[in-house]
Design a protein around this motif. Structure first.
Motif, PDB file in Angstrom:
ATOM      1  N   HIS A  10       0.849  -1.287  -0.115  1.00  0.00           N
ATOM      2  CA  HIS A  10      -0.005   0.031  -0.213  1.00  0.00           C
ATOM      3  C   HIS A  10       1.037   1.248   0.139  1.00  0.00           C
ATOM      4  CE1 HIS A  10      -3.404  -2.538   0.649  1.00  0.00           C
ATOM      5  NE2 HIS A  10      -2.912  -3.057   1.814  1.00  0.00           N
ATOM      6  N   CYS A  11       2.201   1.106   0.382  1.00  0.00           N
ATOM      7  CA  CYS A  11       2.946   2.325   0.608  1.00  0.00           C
ATOM      8  C   CYS A  11       4.044   2.273  -0.162  1.00  0.00           C
ATOM      9  CB  CYS A  11       3.187   2.624   2.173  1.00  0.00           C
ATOM     10  SG  CYS A  11       1.683   2.701   3.516  1.00  0.00           S
ATOM     11  N   SER A  12       5.046   2.772   0.115  1.00  0.00           N
ATOM     12  CA  SER A  12       6.401   2.990  -0.571  1.00  0.00           C
ATOM     13  C   SER A  12       7.312   1.913  -0.019  1.00  0.00           C
ATOM     14  CB  SER A  12       6.982   4.160  -0.547  1.00  0.00           C
ATOM     15  OG  SER A  12       7.414   4.680   0.650  1.00  0.00           O
ATOM     16  N   ASP A  13       8.587   1.971  -0.386  1.00  0.00           N
ATOM     17  CA  ASP A  13       9.529   0.818  -0.070  1.00  0.00           C
ATOM     18  C   ASP A  13      10.179   1.494   1.382  1.00  0.00           C
ATOM     19  OD1 ASP A  13       9.256  -0.358  -2.181  1.00  0.00           O
ATOM     20  OD2 ASP A  13      11.258   0.234  -3.274  1.00  0.00           O
ATOM     21  N   ILE A  14      10.518   0.403   2.175  1.00  0.00           N
ATOM     22  CA  ILE A  14      10.963   0.651   3.445  1.00  0.00           C
ATOM     23  C   ILE A  14      12.335   0.160   3.643  1.00  0.00           C
ATOM     24  CG2 ILE A  14      10.561   0.123   5.931  1.00  0.00           C
ATOM     25  CD1 ILE A  14       7.607  -0.394   4.763  1.00  0.00           C
ATOM     26  N   ASP A  15      13.202   0.830   4.261  1.00  0.00           N
ATOM     27  CA  ASP A  15      14.728   0.334   4.605  1.00  0.00           C
ATOM     28  C   ASP A  15      14.491   0.049   6.196  1.00  0.00           C
ATOM     29  OD1 ASP A  15      15.513   0.704   2.038  1.00  0.00           O
ATOM     30  OD2 ASP A  15      16.344   2.634   2.384  1.00  0.00           O
ATOM     31  N   ALA A  16      15.175  -0.978   6.699  1.00  0.00           N
ATOM     32  CA  ALA A  16      15.353  -1.117   7.945  1.00  0.00           C
ATOM     33  C   ALA A  16      16.588  -1.967   8.233  1.00  0.00           C
ATOM     34  CB  ALA A  16      14.332  -2.172   8.399  1.00  0.00           C
ATOM     35  N   ALA A  17      17.394  -1.515   9.532  1.00  0.00           N
ATOM     36  CA  ALA A  17      18.428  -2.091   9.682  1.00  0.00           C
ATOM     37  C   ALA A  17      18.473  -3.227  10.843  1.00  0.00           C
ATOM     38  CB  ALA A  17      19.391  -0.859  10.234  1.00  0.00           C
ATOM     39  N   PHE A  18      19.190  -4.322  10.656  1.00  0.00           N
ATOM     40  CA  PHE A  18      19.136  -5.594  11.367  1.00  0.00           C
ATOM     41  C   PHE A  18      20.607  -5.927  11.131  1.00  0.00           C
ATOM     42  CE2 PHE A  18      14.665  -5.694   9.713  1.00  0.00           C
ATOM     43  CZ  PHE A  18      13.937  -5.834  10.847  1.00  0.00           C
ATOM     44  N   PRO A  19      20.931  -6.883  12.111  1.00  0.00           N
ATOM     45  CA  PRO A  19      22.203  -7.732  12.087  1.00  0.00           C
ATOM     46  C   PRO A  19      22.189  -8.476  11.082  1.00  0.00           C
ATOM     47  CG  PRO A  19      21.386  -7.537  14.408  1.00  0.00           C
ATOM     48  CD  PRO A  19      20.216  -7.210  13.611  1.00  0.00           C
ATOM     49  N   ILE A  20      23.290  -8.652  10.312  1.00  0.00           N
ATOM     50  CA  ILE A  20      23.399  -9.596   9.362  1.00  0.00           C
ATOM     51  C   ILE A  20      23.041 -10.895   9.479  1.00  0.00           C
ATOM     52  CG2 ILE A  20      25.374 -10.492   7.662  1.00  0.00           C
ATOM     53  CD1 ILE A  20      27.024  -8.265   7.916  1.00  0.00           C
ATOM     54  N   GLY A  21      22.273 -11.277   8.633  1.00  0.00           N
ATOM     55  CA  GLY A  21      21.515 -12.795   8.820  1.00  0.00           C
ATOM     56  C   GLY A  21      20.470 -12.823   9.618  1.00  0.00           C
ATOM     57  N   SER A  22      19.965 -11.826  10.316  1.00  0.00           N
ATOM     58  CA  SER A  22      18.820 -11.934  11.234  1.00  0.00           C
ATOM     59  C   SER A  22      17.534 -11.163  10.800  1.00  0.00           C
ATOM     60  CB  SER A  22      19.391 -11.342  12.513  1.00  0.00           C
ATOM     61  OG  SER A  22      19.470 -10.039  12.543  1.00  0.00           O
ATOM     62  N   ALA A  23      17.471 -10.704   9.453  1.00  0.00           N
ATOM     63  CA  ALA A  23      16.358  -9.816   8.909  1.00  0.00           C
ATOM     64  C   ALA A  23      15.105 -11.056   8.874  1.00  0.00           C
ATOM     65  CB  ALA A  23      16.764  -9.395   7.714  1.00  0.00           C
ATOM     66  N   PRO A  24      14.078 -10.618   9.197  1.00  0.00           N
ATOM     67  CA  PRO A  24      12.844 -11.489   8.905  1.00  0.00           C
ATOM     68  C   PRO A  24      12.210 -11.409   7.489  1.00  0.00           C
ATOM     69  CG  PRO A  24      12.094  -9.379  10.211  1.00  0.00           C
ATOM     70  CD  PRO A  24      13.678  -9.389  10.062  1.00  0.00           C
ATOM     71  N   ALA A  25      11.704 -12.411   7.039  1.00  0.00           N
ATOM     72  CA  ALA A  25      11.104 -12.500   5.470  1.00  0.00           C
ATOM     73  C   ALA A  25      10.170 -11.464   5.476  1.00  0.00           C
ATOM     74  CB  ALA A  25      10.733 -13.785   5.237  1.00  0.00           C
ATOM     75  N   ASP A  26       9.398 -11.043   6.603  1.00  0.00           N
ATOM     76  CA  ASP A  26       8.643  -9.949   6.268  1.00  0.00           C
ATOM     77  C   ASP A  26       8.427  -9.092   7.537  1.00  0.00           C
ATOM     78  OD1 ASP A  26       7.216 -11.811   8.033  1.00  0.00           O
ATOM     79  OD2 ASP A  26       5.474 -12.136   6.409  1.00  0.00           O
TER      80      ASP A  26
END
Length: 93
Positions: A10-26
């Motif tokens: 519904h909105c635009s793209d989002i950037d989020a910072a996570f430790p390497i390898g720990s980003a969730p799929a959604d």
């Protein structure tokens, strides 16, 4: 910390910072709360200028295959004055 990209339907793209390898799929969109899926984005690669790239390739190549010299470098005549504009104001010997 790595920056991962997510796309909200519904909105635009989002950037989020996570430790390497720990980003969730959604993850939930911070604006509307809808589920945002993770999208692949290429790493931020910088392009080097063409002249710098050519010099780097030449230096790498000369490590294993030295350049062949076919003539001696030209030498300036004794007493010749450099033609660079900044040297015109220097005192002459």
């Amino acid at each position: 910390m790595a920056i991962y990209g997510y796309r909200c339907p519904h909105c635009s793209d989002i950037d989020a910072a996570f430790p390497i390898g720990s980003a969730p799929a959604d993850m939930p969109c911070p604006d509307c709360g809808a589920t945002s899926v993770r999208v692949f984005s290429p790493p931020m690669l910088t392009r080097t200028p063409a002249a710098v790239s050519a010099q780097l390739r030449r230096a790498e190549r000369s490590a294993s295959e030295p350049e062949v010299v076919t003539s001696l470098p030209r030498r300036r005549a004794v007493g010749a004055v450099a033609t660079h504009p900044a040297t015109r104001r220097l005192p002459r010997p």
